[in-house]
Design an enzyme around this catalytic site. Sequence first.
Site, PDB file in Angstrom:
ATOM      1  N   HIS A   1      29.726 -13.783  77.955  1.00  0.00           N
ATOM      2  CA  HIS A   1      29.702 -12.610  77.720  1.00  0.00           C
ATOM      3  C   HIS A   1      28.402 -12.827  76.362  1.00  0.00           C
ATOM      4  CE1 HIS A   1      32.610 -10.104  79.121  1.00  0.00           C
ATOM      5  NE2 HIS A   1      32.806 -11.149  80.397  1.00  0.00           N
TER       6      HIS A   1
ATOM      7  N   TYR B   1       6.004 -31.932  84.658  1.00  0.00           N
ATOM      8  CA  TYR B   1       6.555 -31.737  83.462  1.00  0.00           C
ATOM      9  C   TYR B   1       7.665 -32.742  83.729  1.00  0.00           C
ATOM     10  CZ  TYR B   1       9.149 -29.063  80.196  1.00  0.00           C
ATOM     11  OH  TYR B   1       9.727 -29.080  78.260  1.00  0.00           O
TER      12      TYR B   1
ATOM     13  N   HIS C   1      28.330  -5.665  83.094  1.00  0.00           N
ATOM     14  CA  HIS C   1      29.628  -7.035  82.555  1.00  0.00           C
ATOM     15  C   HIS C   1      28.957  -7.547  82.487  1.00  0.00           C
ATOM     16  CE1 HIS C   1      32.958  -9.681  84.729  1.00  0.00           C
ATOM     17  NE2 HIS C   1      32.873  -9.651  83.015  1.00  0.00           N
TER      18      HIS C   1
ATOM     19  N   HIS D   1      29.735 -18.308  83.426  1.00  0.00           N
ATOM     20  CA  HIS D   1      29.389 -17.152  83.394  1.00  0.00           C
ATOM     21  C   HIS D   1      29.660 -16.501  82.158  1.00  0.00           C
ATOM     22  CE1 HIS D   1      30.664 -12.957  83.484  1.00  0.00           C
ATOM     23  NE2 HIS D   1      31.702 -12.665  83.524  1.00  0.00           N
TER      24      HIS D   1
ATOM     25  N   ASP E   1       8.242 -21.142  83.182  1.00  0.00           N
ATOM     26  CA  ASP E   1       9.178 -21.986  83.202  1.00  0.00           C
ATOM     27  C   ASP E   1      10.077 -22.095  84.126  1.00  0.00           C
ATOM     28  OD1 ASP E   1       6.383 -22.746  81.622  1.00  0.00           O
ATOM     29  OD2 ASP E   1       7.335 -22.385  80.192  1.00  0.00           O
TER      30      ASP E   1
END
Lengths: 232, 232, 232, 232
Positions: free
Chosen positions: B98, B230, B172, B96, B121
């Site tokens: 910001h 890839y 958020h 998580h 991708d």
Amino acid sequence: MSKYQALKQECYEANMQLNELNLVVYTFGNVSAVDRENGVFAIKPSGVPYEELKAEDIVIVDFDNNIIEGDKRPSSDTKTHAYLYKHWPNIGGVAHTHATYSVAWAQAQRDIPIFGTTHADHLTSDIPCAAPMADDLIEGNYEHNTGIQILDCFKEKNLSYEETEMVLLGNHGPFAWGKNAAKAVYNSKVLEVVAQMAYLTLQINPAAPRLKDSLIKKHYDRKHGKDAYYGQ
Amino acid sequence: MSKYQALKQECYEANMQLNELNLVVYTFGNVSAVDRENGVFAIKPSGVPYEELKAEDIVIVDFDNNIIEGDKRPSSDTKTHAYLYKHWPNIGGVAHTHATYSVAWAQAQRDIPIFGTTHADHLTSDIPCAAPMADDLIEGNYEHNTGIQILDCFKEKNLSYEETEMVLLGNHGPFAWGKNAAKAVYNSKVLEVVAQMAYLTLQINPAAPRLKDSLIKKHYDRKHGKDAYYGQ
Amino acid sequence: MSKYQALKQECYEANMQLNELNLVVYTFGNVSAVDRENGVFAIKPSGVPYEELKAEDIVIVDFDNNIIEGDKRPSSDTKTHAYLYKHWPNIGGVAHTHATYSVAWAQAQRDIPIFGTTHADHLTSDIPCAAPMADDLIEGNYEHNTGIQILDCFKEKNLSYEETEMVLLGNHGPFAWGKNAAKAVYNSKVLEVVAQMAYLTLQINPAAPRLKDSLIKKHYDRKHGKDAYYGQ
Amino acid sequence: MSKYQALKQECYEANMQLNELNLVVYTFGNVSAVDRENGVFAIKPSGVPYEELKAEDIVIVDFDNNIIEGDKRPSSDTKTHAYLYKHWPNIGGVAHTHATYSVAWAQAQRDIPIFGTTHADHLTSDIPCAAPMADDLIEGNYEHNTGIQILDCFKEKNLSYEETEMVLLGNHGPFAWGKNAAKAVYNSKVLEVVAQMAYLTLQINPAAPRLKDSLIKKHYDRKHGKDAYYGQ
């Protein structure tokens, strides 16, 4: 050795921090740290580049702007710092920058709307933008009157300086404060980050809504409320 | 020595990576790493600056939010991590942040449209933005309910958490996950890069079309399909 | 020792340069260098992070996409490089990136208008954006067809690959080339810089005019004309 | 040893400073320093990368563009520098860059409005953008005529080169000057910072007002007026 050695060191380190956080170019910023017991504060000398600044260059001034110690001229914004210390008894440090996004909002003469939890983690109001001063106040005791302008803005918007620790001066730039100089610098960085996020938000969605009250309260309280559970 | 030494180290390194990739300022982010066998995960302690963080500070928590090991308080977002681990059995790490552009889209309450192959991708859907929660959910068990909000969003939009490894929480910011903590951080960075590209795309051409299905399929499959070619 | 040692080294250094110039994150880019005498080129292996890449990892491929030397899989974009080398006999290096502003223009499906002398110092045309391919070409030999798409775009717009050394692929990103791999990387950086300047120009003045012909000619010729007087 | 050793060193250091301040990529910029007594100036050689540049590469030229010392070709913009030195007797250094935001305003063909005190701390006027030259002037003695264009712009707008130490050339980019080469570089950086702030200001509030006269006067005078109190 000066009795203000530790105060000067605190002030010096906070000023250098301003530079490391990319909040200033050249000499466009200053931080001060207060000593309430002795009724003085330490502040950056005017116009000294960060790469040359030393702790012993820091100037000690009282709340009536008398130089108590130091052989350099203090920051040209010293009277604004003094005014804030005099009228806001619970702050320990003040920082002023010309950080890019903060200045852009100040030049746009717009409060920064509270759009998200990054903002609400730190304050519950929009970040206020004080109107530019009246001409006679500008032509008079300008830096002293800048302090008055900030307090008038807080009174008019019914804000607490202990909850809202930052302000934009219209057409000028940000001031931030806190319990000490390091916290004032921290708030200057938070302001700059929030200013950039708010700018981008409006570019993506000009009708973006303010954060709703329940989320403002939740995020502010979990960091600052009586049952705060953020941090150690 | 702790039986969770390796798990703590993985978690510590992923958190430091977040910092090096410029996805966080101060303490605005956290990463966790799971140990499925023992039914626990390692997570960053709350509010500890990255320059002070050490591997032994990492906290071990179970899926019901009991602290199993560690003398620090875990991240305030711990319950959200726990909820995701409990309900999504095939993820090994959660991050998580910001990060600036990701937060801007979250504050704008907009899904990030799939505009190009950089996006395709990594996933075939728009990056979903979950609506802000109802007031009673915010005022209740907030971080637990944040997990519910994410899963509800995926259900409503008919998305697979194994294909779409990232989400924005309205007002958020982003959560991302993956097979381990390093992959969760990788997905956080990809999200931030794609968020910036999509922002700029709309500024240049507000009518920019979504990527067409054939290109979405081609790019996703050449990296993730059964005949992927890839990588090594 | 490999007869392609020097070629691999050139290719390796150009790829690392891409990283140092902030044109790539993770593995989102690749550079190749050609050896015309032997009819082969050196190219980055697929999906190998820059911090792990070594000169001996570079793969040698011929113009029909046969691996001549190397134990790694070459870049997934290898066929596009091969197609360009085969049809444009005077280029020595090719670079592909997902650089932010270049990708934004590609996603916006817009040519980058020639707005100033920074642009005209390098090319006299707008930077072309090739349309996304038809579905059957995407579902077919995709990377080979990408090469066809680029050449079709140049034919349709009547551009010379020796004067215009860069292109945007709609919804994808930039390709650039030049007399060698280092020049291809240089052109990738110039494209990114010009893409950002053009973006900002249109934000400031949506009606900004194209650079006038006399200035285009003057700036291009003083660097590239027969009486060029730029450089040593 | 050359009698211009110190002049070359000053010029060299100012050019390197341009690079460290992120005002140039590759070779897109040049700085010169004047020696009024000997009627010459030192300038960067054309097209030499900053990482290879040495003090002894700096070229000494007189005001009629004759090379006095040095075995390298001087900057292709040398005649513009010469013209400014010849007609503005009180400047000691000139800098030219292709810095991103400055170029964007030049390409938008817009003066940069004075929006705030960061701007007013340095000059009292909008930053002028000179119109692109007429075709015959471009096709003639281009770099010499660039100097004429700058002086014409200042005459037309009634500006003093001693108060307004910077200009944008329409479709090209910025020139800045000052009492010495270091000050010219300083002004180039100030221009870039102010250009970015003004850009952002207009994005936030397209109707943002110019700074009012009392604030312009106050800020300019406290740094540059006869009773200036900024600095040591």
